[in-house]
Design a protein around this motif. Sequence first.
Motif: not given
Length: 267
Positions: A39-42, A63-64, A106-110
């Motif tokens: 569910d990759i989102r823009a 996908a943005g 740390d905590a860089t990516f969704d």
Amino acid sequence: MPNDPLADWKQQQRAMWASFMPMAWFTLPVAAHLVRFADIRAGEAVLDVGTGTGVVALTAARAGARVTALDLTPELLVQARENAAIAGHEDVVWTEGDAEQLPYPDATFDVVLSQFGHMFAPRPAVVVAEMRRVLKPQGRIAFATWPPEHMVGRMFAFIGRHAPPLPEGAAPPPQWGHPATIAERLGGGFTPPFFARGAMALPALSIPHYRLFLEQTIGPMQKIVAKLASTPEQLQHFRTEFEAMAADYFVDNHVHQDYLLTRAAAL
């Protein structure tokens, strides 16, 4: 990782996968399935671990998403950059690096993705900890792996019987195809995983064509064939045994390679 006892083995793996580029083309539908499943989102910040030639990274970029991609093998990243230029996504950040030592804060990516990549990192606990570390709170992990009971999992078990043993502390990649094992490895760092399945259909005119293609593109297969080249009878036995195994999956000029998708959220 300072004083990594598996550093030399990783260097061997780095060189071994340089020939993978032709095979990567056939993983394009799997990449689309994985990106949709995740569910990759823009606008999301996405990391692709074990990107290879960039098929997942570039699918996510379309996908943005804002995409960063990492691989151990520099030859594959050369092709990834060429693919990015053709696709018009030169903003993807490509990094040569180790999945067990991700060079990001740390905590860089969704979202952290991996298509048949992280499963080859030798220590599952280390690679899971690293992927969890770079995820934001409530971030998602999603990956594709090969179940051990299907074609590619069986192939790696077959290769393992003909290859030197893995170094101490390294886990066989097909273990990542067991849902129960995945749930245990993700453990307390993630929500209970959700699974889906699919099949990658690899065109082949015959089983010998398929076997030859693997011998030209799959590093561990290449090494065994090179080792057996001086003993033609043993090499023929190896090839005959492999073709008999692959025959179960050859239908309508395709070899069906079943895969498993996993998705979970960071706690």
